[in-house]
Enzyme design. Structure first.
Site, PDB file in Angstrom:
ATOM      1  N   TRP A 221       1.308  -2.113   7.816  1.00  0.00           N
ATOM      2  CA  TRP A 221       0.651  -1.141   6.955  1.00  0.00           C
ATOM      3  C   TRP A 221      -0.869  -1.194   6.966  1.00  0.00           C
ATOM      4  CZ3 TRP A 221       4.048   2.315   4.948  1.00  0.00           C
ATOM      5  CH2 TRP A 221       5.393   1.928   4.950  1.00  0.00           C
TER       6      TRP A 221
ATOM      7  N   GLU B  19      10.356   8.206  -7.266  1.00  0.00           N
ATOM      8  CA  GLU B  19       9.651   7.250  -6.407  1.00  0.00           C
ATOM      9  C   GLU B  19       8.473   6.688  -7.193  1.00  0.00           C
ATOM     10  OE1 GLU B  19       9.241   8.428  -2.378  1.00  0.00           O
ATOM     11  OE2 GLU B  19       7.786   6.870  -1.906  1.00  0.00           O
TER      12      GLU B  19
ATOM     13  N   GLU C 265       3.139   8.740   6.669  1.00  0.00           N
ATOM     14  CA  GLU C 265       4.299   7.877   6.408  1.00  0.00           C
ATOM     15  C   GLU C 265       5.602   8.546   6.836  1.00  0.00           C
ATOM     16  OE1 GLU C 265       3.738   6.815   2.234  1.00  0.00           O
ATOM     17  OE2 GLU C 265       2.443   5.159   2.844  1.00  0.00           O
TER      18      GLU C 265
ATOM     19  N   ASN D 154       7.307  13.325  -0.808  1.00  0.00           N
ATOM     20  CA  ASN D 154       8.288  13.025   0.241  1.00  0.00           C
ATOM     21  C   ASN D 154       9.483  13.924  -0.055  1.00  0.00           C
ATOM     22  OD1 ASN D 154       6.754  10.936   1.429  1.00  0.00           O
ATOM     23  ND2 ASN D 154       7.505   9.472  -0.084  1.00  0.00           N
TER      24      ASN D 154
ATOM     25  N   GLU E 126       1.990   1.833 -10.005  1.00  0.00           N
ATOM     26  CA  GLU E 126       2.640   1.250  -8.827  1.00  0.00           C
ATOM     27  C   GLU E 126       2.080  -0.128  -8.488  1.00  0.00           C
ATOM     28  OE1 GLU E 126       2.469   3.701  -5.322  1.00  0.00           O
ATOM     29  OE2 GLU E 126       3.286   2.127  -4.042  1.00  0.00           O
TER      30      GLU E 126
ATOM     31  N   ASP F 201      -4.988   2.798  -1.249  1.00  0.00           N
ATOM     32  CA  ASP F 201      -3.830   3.359  -1.925  1.00  0.00           C
ATOM     33  C   ASP F 201      -3.738   2.827  -3.357  1.00  0.00           C
ATOM     34  OD1 ASP F 201      -1.470   4.622  -2.413  1.00  0.00           O
ATOM     35  OD2 ASP F 201      -0.235   3.259  -1.236  1.00  0.00           O
TER      36      ASP F 201
HETATM   37  O1  GCW Z   1       1.675   3.970  -0.869  1.00  0.00           O
HETATM   38  C1  GCW Z   1       2.539   4.954  -0.914  1.00  0.00           C
HETATM   39  C2  GCW Z   1       3.608   4.745  -1.943  1.00  0.00           C
HETATM   40  C3  GCW Z   1       4.678   5.756  -1.616  1.00  0.00           C
HETATM   41  C4  GCW Z   1       4.058   7.143  -1.752  1.00  0.00           C
HETATM   42  C5  GCW Z   1       2.813   7.236  -0.877  1.00  0.00           C
HETATM   43  C6  GCW Z   1       2.080   8.548  -1.027  1.00  0.00           C
HETATM   44  C7  GCW Z   1       5.161   9.202  -2.278  1.00  0.00           C
HETATM   45  O2  GCW Z   1       4.090   3.433  -1.899  1.00  0.00           O
HETATM   46  O3  GCW Z   1       5.745   5.572  -2.493  1.00  0.00           O
HETATM   47  O4  GCW Z   1       4.979   8.134  -1.384  1.00  0.00           O
HETATM   48  O5  GCW Z   1       1.953   6.207  -1.186  1.00  0.00           O
HETATM   49  O6  GCW Z   1       1.135   8.583  -1.790  1.00  0.00           O
HETATM   50  O7  GCW Z   1       2.449   9.508  -0.371  1.00  0.00           O
END
Ligand code: GCW
Length: 606
Positions: A470, A108, A233, A151, A340, A312
């Site tokens: 979001w 991921e 999430e 996750n 990311e 984030d």
């Molecule tokens: O913003 C999100 C990312 C997810 C990630 C999450 C997190 C692993 O897009 O991909 O999941 O943060 O940090 O848990």
């Protein structure tokens, strides 16, 4: 393939000795290995002395010997004169890498190929690559590796069950490098074992976690602990049972306590199903609201892992107020090496200048660890872009000593990896140190974040997240842009200590680069240098594109060996395309809304 490691093993200084009463370590062709089984003390600190005949002597616990030897070798290779005797100890006890690897082999937010640890639902790896990875981590001073995604998808839960022997075998491979494994766990797992609930206060649930910990530690006695993403999430967590996160974390901590393990509990909890019409909810406030009131109620082997900013991993966010406010709780700051939101390891983005700002603001006492989301994968060079390796290396250096100078850290990496002649090394180092500002200039302006392509997070889409769930809105209209997060607005700034609140609350004095994080401002707002806000946005974007072009020219003059040279060239072409898209789309977006021309008459599309 160039890795900073390549020269390390061949360069053990002649006459390197260790006193007989410390742990044994070996220096061989394969690199440096500390025999950690012989001495149970895991002291990371070390001291290097030199005797009259010029021989070096290392003192330290077992891991200390390893880190000391790497330090000496790097200094020798880099032509650095260590002031002797030289003593060093890490600032942070757990210096962690979090891999977001899934057991199907995908990663991921991974930009360096597939997983190094998993394939087709099984634990699968090359032992040779694991040893290289162990050396990479140890030589950068890193000591904890969480191998699976926070996750936790099927079948990763079974890492603590039928895949436990694989986990143990992997731990054996990393142990000689002082690297302890960690596992991400699924909070609801007891429910797959005949228990009707995962309620952290339920006795059967607590007993299940204790039995699990006992079984796991029998196989991997030095596991660093469990990492948990709960009520975040869509992941399961204590909220389902009307419990709070101290209830959840303490339950796991109790199970891990007899073995010295940590419950590392992530604080990435927010409403990810927000209605964009709702102006009461402001996502950056969420973590504080869920955790600050629990300060003092966590067990002493719980570590709350907090993302560095309240959103984030955007290019620019203020330090999370949680890292400043929870004085009675052990905390870890979470960074993201994986790019990311910062260019997917296609665009150049050296993170140490950003991290220096963050570490500089951290309080001294209760932050005992740092974690970073991995940028590793099974690409031949491990990080996709060969120059992204600088982020792994310098993260390790900062986690050991946050006072390290960014230019010195990047130079050390560049010298070990490429050993260019001095002028070219200087070009590379200063270019790398600039990349964050350049990327920031051509992407979302002045702290606003989020103008990325939804889901994928590469490339521009100024309104891509504007009407989404979001909680990441900029609300640009024809007159103004941004969210007011002062006391008069959403009140987010009220979560900070006074001196920080004062720094940001007045748009006249708020540092420019944070302006649109904290304020909603008209395009005609006058910046400190007299430019209007809209002009500053245009200028930054044109400059960011120009500077990317200049970086491309400078890079093309550097003597990278193959295959790095081709990969770097190919990715730079993609960065040039991306920077132009960002520049033109952001400028056009604001021009169409505001109708205000660029004072310098450059091309902005109608
Ligand atoms: O913003 C999100 C990312 C997810 C990630 C999450 C997190 C692993 O897009 O991909 O999941 O943060 O940090 O848990």
């Amino acid at each position: 393939m160039s890795l900073w490691l390549n020269k390390l093993s061949a360069s053990v200084p002649a006459g390197l000795k260790q006193p007989a009463d410390t742990a044994r370590f070996e220096l061989d062709q394969a690199g440096l290995i500390a025999d950690l089984k012989e001495n149970p003390s895991m002291g990371d600190a070390y001291r290097i002395e030199q005797t009259a005949d010029g021989a070096f002597t290392l003192f330290g616990g077992q891991t200390g010997l390893l880190y000391g030897a790497y330090r000496l070798i790097t200094a020798t290779l880099c032509g650095e004169q260590l002031p002797l005797p030289y003593a060093s100890a890490p600032k942070y006890a757990l210096r962690m890498i979090n891999c977001w690897d899934n057991m199907d082999g995908s990663v991921e937010r991974g930009y360096a190929g597939q997983s190094l640890f998993f394939e087709d639902g099984r634990v699968m790896y090359s032992p040779e690559r694991m040893r290289t990875l162990g050396r990479l981590l140890a030589s950068a001073g890193l000591n904890v590796l969480c191998i699976n995604n926070v996750n936790v998808h099927e079948p990763a839960q079974r890492l603590l069950e039928d895949y436990l022997p694989d986990l143990a075998a992997l731990a054996d491979l990393f142990r000689p490098f002082g690297v302890r494994l960690m596992v991400s766990v699924d909070f609801s797992r007891p429910m797959c074992h005949g228990i009707p609930t995962a309620d952290p206060l339920d006795q059967a649930v607590r007993a299940w976690w204790k039995e699990t910990a006992a079984r796991v530690y029998a196989a991997v006695p030095d596991l660093a602990g469990f990492l948990v993403k709960a009520d975040s999430e869509g992941r399961p967590g204590p909220f389902t049972y009307g419990r709070n996160h101290a209830d959840g974390a303490n339950m796991l901590a109790e199970a891990l306590k007899p073995y010295g393990g940590y419950a590392v509990w992530r604080c990435f909890v927010y409403n990810c199903r927000q209605d964009w019409r709702d102006t009461k909810t402001d996502r950056p406030k969420a973590a504080w609201e869920h955790y600050a009131y629990l300060d003092g109620s966590f067990a002493d082997n719980v570590i709350l892992q907090v993302k560095h900013g309240p959103f984030d991993f955007q290019v620019r966010e203020p330090l999370s107020p949680l890292l400043l406010g929870m004085k009675k709780t052990k905390l870890a700051m979470e960074l993201q090496l994986a790019q990311e939101y910062t260019g997917h390891q296609i665009d150049l983005y050296t993170m140490i200048p950003m991290w220096k700002e963050l570490f500089g603001e951290l309080p001294a006492d209760n932050i005992m660890s740092v974690a970073a989301v991995s940028n590793l994968g099974n690409d031949e060079n491990y990080t996709g872009h060969p120059l992204a390796a600088v982020n792994l290396f310098t993260y390790g250096l900062l986690a050991w000593d946050p006072a390290v100078d960014p230019a010195e850290a990047v130079t050390r990496w560049a010298r070990l990896t490429y050993a260019f002649p001095p002028k070219q090394e200087q070009t590379l180092v200063s270019l790398l140190l600039k990349t964050r500002r350049v990327y920031e200039k051509y992407t979302a302006p002045l702290g606003i974040g989020w103008m990325v392509t939804p889901h994928d997070h590469y490339g521009p889409n100024p309104s891509g997240y504007e009407y989404d769930l979001w909680g990441t809105y900029h609300k640009a209209n024809r007159d103004a842009v941004g969210i007011d997060r002062t006391h008069a607005g959403t009140g987010y700034l009220d979560q900070y200590p006074e001196e920080i609140r004062i720094r940001y609350e007045n748009p006249e004095t708020c540092p420019d680069l944070y302006l649109l994080f904290f304020h909603r401002l008209p395009y005609t707002f006058r910046m400190k240098d007299g430019r209007t806000l809209i002009q500053r946005i245009y200028d930054d974007h044109f400059e960011g594109l120009e500077e990317t072009r200049a970086m491309a020219a400078a890079l093309s003059g550097l003597p990278f060996p193959e295959p790095d040279a081709s990969v770097i060239r190919g990715r730079m072409d993609r960065q040039l395309y991306n920077a132009r898209e960002w520049c033109d789309i952001i400028n056009t977006f604001f021009f169409r809304l505001s109708g205000i021309q660029d004072e310098k008459g450059r091309t902005i599309y109608e």
